[in-house]
Design an enzyme around this catalytic site. Structure first.
Site, mmCIF file in Angstrom:
data_model
loop_
_atom_site.group_PDB
_atom_site.id
_atom_site.type_symbol
_atom_site.label_atom_id
_atom_site.label_comp_id
_atom_site.label_asym_id
_atom_site.label_seq_id
_atom_site.Cartn_x
_atom_site.Cartn_y
_atom_site.Cartn_z
ATOM 1 N N GLU A 74 0.784 -1.234 0.000
ATOM 2 C CA GLU A 74 0.000 0.000 0.000
ATOM 3 C C GLU A 74 0.820 1.291 0.000
ATOM 4 O O GLU A 74 0.339 2.315 -0.476
ATOM 5 C CB GLU A 74 -0.940 0.000 1.221
ATOM 6 C CG GLU A 74 -2.040 -1.037 1.171
ATOM 7 C CD GLU A 74 -2.978 -0.810 -0.012
ATOM 8 O OE1 GLU A 74 -3.387 0.345 -0.244
ATOM 9 O OE2 GLU A 74 -3.273 -1.795 -0.709
ATOM 10 N N SER A 357 -49.607 -28.649 38.595
ATOM 11 C CA SER A 357 -49.544 -28.771 40.060
ATOM 12 C C SER A 357 -48.292 -28.185 40.682
ATOM 13 O O SER A 357 -48.173 -28.162 41.909
ATOM 14 C CB SER A 357 -49.678 -30.239 40.466
ATOM 15 O OG SER A 357 -50.984 -30.705 40.202
#
Length: 824
Positions: A74, A357
Site C-alpha cells: 500500500e 400442580s
C-alpha cells in the site's frame, strides 16, 4: 476524474499550497468494535457485532510480517514521506494513464486512515485536498507506528471484518499475532480490493493478488524470493469463520441481548443502546456456569431425542443469589428447519405455559402461613364442588378419577391430590374459596411469579388458577422454588452480571436483590414436605444421592408437564410441551407415551441435577433456630415417636416453631420385633440409612439393570416384612449401568422361560437355540424325550464370572415333533 483530482493534489502539494490541518488523535478509530460475551468463569461464549467486526490491537501485537506486507502493498515510502507521497501520486498517475485504468492508487497509508475515519467518502477535489492536509497534520501529531496501529485497526478486509484482529479470525480462525507470511500477504492484498480478492468468493483472484503482494515484499527486501515462492504455494481459506454461527448458551445470550437492549443504563434511547451493544466493544459477563449449561443441554438432548418428542425449556437459578446458571430454551437455537429454533421456551411472556400442580407449592406456603399444619387432614374424594364468586361452582377432579379418602396435607402434596388442595384453598380463606385463592396468588407474586403480562397474576378467571391454570416460565419458577431453599429469601433472577466499555469502565453491574418473601419457619416446613414428593411421591424419578425437594406438574389434557426441584444451593425448573400450542402429549397424538410431570420433566431434572450437584457441596436443608423445629414422628401413626417406636418407622419432620405436634404415640408399649422394612425403589443411601437406624447390618451388591436409575434398590434379601433377629444383615441389590462382573447361574435342566428369567435376573442376556441333544443311536430317542423343551447345553458354565450384559448361549431340546430351528 481520479486522475485529474490526483494531479491537482500533486501540484498543490508540490508547490506547498496545501497547509497541514492539526488532528486530534482521539477522534480517530471511529469504526465499530466487537462486543464480547463471557460466562461466569471468564470463558468466551460469543461476540456481538452489527455490520462491522473490529478487535483493536496494540502495535506491539501486530506481527512484523503483516506490517511489512501492508507497507509493501500500500505505501512503500511510508517511512519516508510526511503524509502525502508526491512521487507515489506521480507514479500512480503515469501507470494509470498508460493502462487506461485507475487500478493503482496514490494515497498513502496516512491518507487512507484519514479517509476511513475523518472525511466524507465522496470523490471530489475539495475532499482530496482536505484529506492531504489532514494527513500532513496527522503525521505531525502521531509517530509512524501509531499511525500504522490505527490504520490496521480500522481498515476493511472484507467479509465484515474491520481491523486485522477480526480479519485474522474470520479468514484463518486464530489471532493476528500468529499470522504466517502467506496469511499476512493475503490480508494485505485484500485492502485495495476486498471484494475482488476475497478468497471465499474467488480463490484464483485471491492467490493472484497475494502473489503481487509477495513480489512487492521481495522488491522491498522484506523477504527472499524463496520465501515468496513457498508462501505463494500455500492454500487460501475458503470458509469464513463466523464467531456467531454456533456457540454455547445461545438462548442465554439471546436473552441477555434482549435484556440489555431495554436497559437504560446502556443509553437513553433504543438506538444508543443498540450502538453500545453491537458497536461499542463491550465486555458482557453473564452468570452462566459453562459446566451446568453443558449438562443441561445434554440432559434435554439425550432424553428427548426422537423426532416426534416434545420440546423442553430449562432454567437453573442459584438460591439466595438469583444468578441464572443454566438456560435451555429449545432444541437447537441454530436449527435452520425448526420454526421454533429462536423461541426461548425458558423465559418470556408469550411462551409462558400453564404451571399444573407445580403451583400447589404456593398454596402449601399460603396454608402454612394461615396456620394449617402438614399433619392436618382434609377430605380427598374423586371430585369436589365448591362455591365461589364465579359464574358457576368450582368443580375439581383428581388425576384419573382417583379417590384418597381423608389424607394429611403432607400426603396430598406428595401425591398431588387436586381435590384435597381445593379444600385446602377453601380452608386458607376461612371457608371462602376466593379469599383463599387471593392468598395463594399473593404468595406466588411475593416469590416473583408475574404471569404473561409480567405485572400481576390473573385474578378474574376463577380459583382454578391456584391449581395450575396460571401461565409461568422456567426462570420464574426456578427462582420461586430457590427462595424456599434459601430459607424464604427471594432473590430476583438475573443473567447479566456486569457490562464494561472498551476502556474497562463499568457501565452496569447487577448484584443480588433479596427480600424475605416467606417466613423462615414456613419455608423450612415447606422444604420438609416437598422432600417427600421426591422421596416417595410423584417426583421419585428426580431422586439424587442427597435430599431434594420439588414438585411435579401436569396441565389439563397433558399439554404441559413440569418438574421444579431444589436443594439449599441449587434450583432448576423443567417444562416439557409443544411450542405451537396446547397439544396433549399422549400416544394418540404421536407421542411415545403419556407425558406427565413425573416422567420426562423429572428425568431431565434428575439427570441435569446429578451432574450439577457433583460440583456443589452437599448442603443440608436447615431448620432455622427459633423459626422451626425438627420432630421425630411415627410416619405410620402421625404422632410423635415414643421410646419404643422402631427407627424404621421414625421420620424427622419440620414444623414452624410453636406449631409442632405434642401428641406422643401410645403404641408400641415395648420393644418391637425386628421386621425388615420395604426398601424397593428407594435410593440405596437412604435405604442403608433406614436399615442402620433399625439396627440392621447392610450389604450392597451392584446389579446391572438399565430399567432403573443408578443407585435405586431393585432387590432385597430378606424380603420386606420378614421377621429376623436383631442385628441381621440385609442385602440390597442396587441398580447400576456399569457392566460389573456377575456370576453366571446354571440353567441346565430348566425350561426355556425359566432359563431366560434366571439369566435376566443375573443381568445377562439369553441367546436360546433349539437343537437336538443327540442325532442317532438306540438311546437317543429316550434322551430327546427327556431334553424336550429343556436346556441341555450351556456354553458359559454356571459359576463363571462375566461382565453384566454379556450373552449366554444355551441349547434347548426340540419338543416332540418340532424341528431344530433357532427361537432366540
Amino acid at each position: 476524474m481520479r486522475l485529474a483530482t490526483a494531479a491537482t493534489a500533486l501540484a498543490l502539494t508540490a508547490t506547498g499550497c496545501i497547509r497541514a490541518i492539526p488532528v486530534d488523535p482521539s477522534v480517530l478509530g471511529g469504526q465499530a468494535m466487537t462486543s464480547s460475551v463471557y460466562a461466569a468463569d471468564g470463558s468466551l461464549l460469543t461476540t456481538l457485532h452489527a455490520e462491522q467486526d473490529r478487535r483493536p490491537l496494540a502495535f506491539a501485537e501486530i506481527p512484523t510480517v503483516l506490517v511489512d506486507a501492508v507497507v509493501a502493498a500500500e505505501d512503500r515510502r511510508f517511512y519516508e514521506h510526511t503524509g502525502v507521497d508526491v512521487r507515489g501520486i506521480a507514479r500512480a498517475a503515469v501507470r494509470n494513464a498508460e493502462s487506461g485504468s485507475t487500478s493503482e492508487g496514490g494515497s498513502t497509508i496516512t491518507q487512507q486512515l484519514v479517509k476511513n475515519t475523518l472525511v466524507t467518502p465522496e470523490r471530489t477535489y475539495k475532499r482530496k485536498v482536505r484529506e492531504a492536509a489532514l494527513a500532513m497534520g496527522l503525521e505531525r501529531t502521531l509517530t509512524k507506528d501509531q499511525i500504522l496501529e490505527r490504520y490496521l485497526n480500522t481498515v476493511y478486509f472484507g467479509e465484515g471484518a474491520y481491523g486485522a484482529g477480526a480479519a485474522a479470525r474470520v479468514y484463518f480462525g486464530h489471532a493476528a499475532t500468529t499470522l504466517s507470511l502467506a496469511e499476512a500477504a493475503l490480508l494485505a492484498g485484500l485492502i485495495r480490493s476486498p471484494a475482488r480478492a476475497d478468497p471465499i468468493r474467488d480463490a484464483k483472484a485471491a492467490k493472484a493478488r497475494r502473489a503481487q503482494v509477495l513480489a512487492a515484499m521481495v522488491s522491498t527486501g522484506a523477504i527472499t524470493a524463496a520465501q515468496a515462492a513457498a508462501a505463494g504455494a500455500a492454500p487460501v481459506p475458503r470458509v469464513a469463520r463466523r464467531d456467531d454461527t454456533r456457540h454455547a448458551a445461545a438462548y442465554a445470550v439471546q436473552d441477555a441481548v434482549s435484556t440489555l437492549l431495554a436497559d437504560v443504563r446502556l443509553g437513553d434511547t433504543a438506538e444508543a443502546r443498540r450502538n453500545a451493544l453491537f458497536r461499542g466493544g463491550l465486555r458482557i459477563d453473564l452468570t452462566i456456569d459453562p459446566e451446568q449449561q453443558a449438562a443441561a443441554e445434554e440432559s434435554v438432548r439425550s432424553l428427548l431425542s426422537a423426532p416426534n418428542d416434545p420440546y423442553a425449556g430449562l432454567a437453573a437459578v442459584k438460591p439466595g443469589d438469583g444468578a441464572i446458571t443454566a438456560m435451555v430454551g429449545g432444541r437447537d437455537f441454530f436449527g435452520t428447519r425448526d420454526p421454533y429454533a429462536k423461541v426461548n421456551l425458558a423465559r418470556g411472556g408469550s411462551t409462558k405455559r400453564q404451571a399444573g400442580s407445580t403451583f400447589k407449592v404456593f398454596a402449601l406456603v399460603a396454608a402454612l402461613k394461615a396456620g394449617i399444619k402438614p399433619e392436618d387432614t382434609v377430605e380427598a374424594g374423586a371430585q369436589v364442588t365448591l362455591p365461589c364468586h364465579c359464574p358457576k361452582p368450582w368443580v375439581v377432579d383428581n388425576y384419573e378419577g382417583s379417590a384418597f379418602g381423608r389424607i394429611t396435607v403432607r400426603e396430598a402434596t406428595e401425591s398431588s391430590v387436586n381435590t384435597a388442595y381445593a379444600r385446602i384453598v377453601q380452608r386458607i380463606g376461612g371457608g371462602d374459596v376466593d379469599r383463599g385463592m387471593n392468598a395463594v396468588l399473593d404468595v406466588a407474586e411475593a416469590l416473583g411469579v408475574r404471569g404473561v403480562d409480567e405485572k400481576r397474576l390473573r385474578r378474574n378467571t376463577g380459583p382454578a388458577v391456584v391449581l395450575g391454570a396460571q401461565e409461568v416460565d422456567p426462570v420464574e419458577m426456578a427462582a420461586a422454588y430457590a427462595a424456599l431453599g434459601a430459607n424464604g429469601v427471594y432473590a430476583k433472577p438475573y443473567l447479566v452480571a456486569s457490562v464494561r466499555d472498551a476502556e474497562g469502565k463499568v457501565l452496569l453491574r447487577n448484584t443480588p436483590r433479596r427480600i424475605q418473601a416467606v417466613p423462615a419457619g414456613v419455608a423450612a416446613t415447606a422444604n420438609d414436605v416437598l422432600q417427600g414428593v421426591v422421596r416417595s411421591g410423584t417426583g421419585v424419578k428426580a431422586q439424587q444421592a442427597r435430599p431434594v425437594a420439588g414438585k411435579t406438574g401436569t396441565s389439563t389434557g397433558y399439554a404441559d408437564a413440569w418438574f421444579v426441584g431444589y436443594t439449599p444451593n441449587f434450583a432448576a425448573a423443567v417444562w416439557v410441551g409443544v411450542p405451537k400450542g396446547e397439544v396433549p402429549m399422549t400416544p394418540e397424538n404421536g407421542f411415545r407415551t403419556v407425558i406427565a410431570g413425573g416422567t420426562f420433566p423429572a428425568l431431565i431434572w434428575g439427570r441435569f441435577a446429578g451432574s450439577a450437584l457433583l460440583r456443589l457441596p452437599n448442603t443440608a436443608f436447615v431448620t432455622p433456630e427459633g423459626a422451626a423445629v425438627s420432630v421425630r414422628m411415627d410416619r405410620y401413626q402421625g404422632c410423635v415417636a415414643n421410646r419404643w417406636t422402631p427407627e424404621a418407622w421414625v421420620e424427622r419432620r419440620t414444623f414452624e416453631g410453636g406449631s409442632e405436634p405434642k401428641n406422643v404415640c401410645a403404641d408400641p408399649t415395648g420393644p418391637a420385633a425386628t421386621v425388615v422394612p420395604t426398601l424397593l425403589g428407594s435410593d440405596s443411601a437412604f435405604a442403608a440409612e433406614q436399615l442402620g437406624h433399625a439396627g440392621f447390618l447392610v450389604r450392597t451388591v451392584k446389579v446391572y439393570d438399565l430399567r432403573y436409575a443408578p443407585g435405586a434398590v431393585v432387590g432385597q434379601q430378606p424380603a420386606a416384612g420378614a421377621t429376623v433377629a436383631p442385628g441381621a444383615t440385609v442385602t440390597l441389590s442396587v441398580a447400576t449401568a456399569e457392566k460389573v462382573p456377575v456370576t453366571v447361574p446354571s440353567v441346565l435342566g430348566l425350561n426355556e422361560e425359566s432359563a431366560r428369567r434366571q439369566l435376566a435376573a443375573a443381568g445377562l442376556v439369553a441367546d436360546v437355540v433349539v437343537e437336538p441333544s443327540c442325532t442317532g443311536g438306540a438311546s437317543c430317542q429316550a434322551r430327546l424325550a427327556s431334553d424336550a423343551g429343556k436346556v441341555w447345553r450351556q456354553d458359559t458354565a454356571g459359576g463363571s464370572r462375566v461382565p453384566a450384559g454379556s450373552t449366554v448361549t444355551v441349547a434347548v431340546g426340540p419338543r416332540q415333533g418340532a424341528g431344530a430351528t433357532p427361537s432366540g
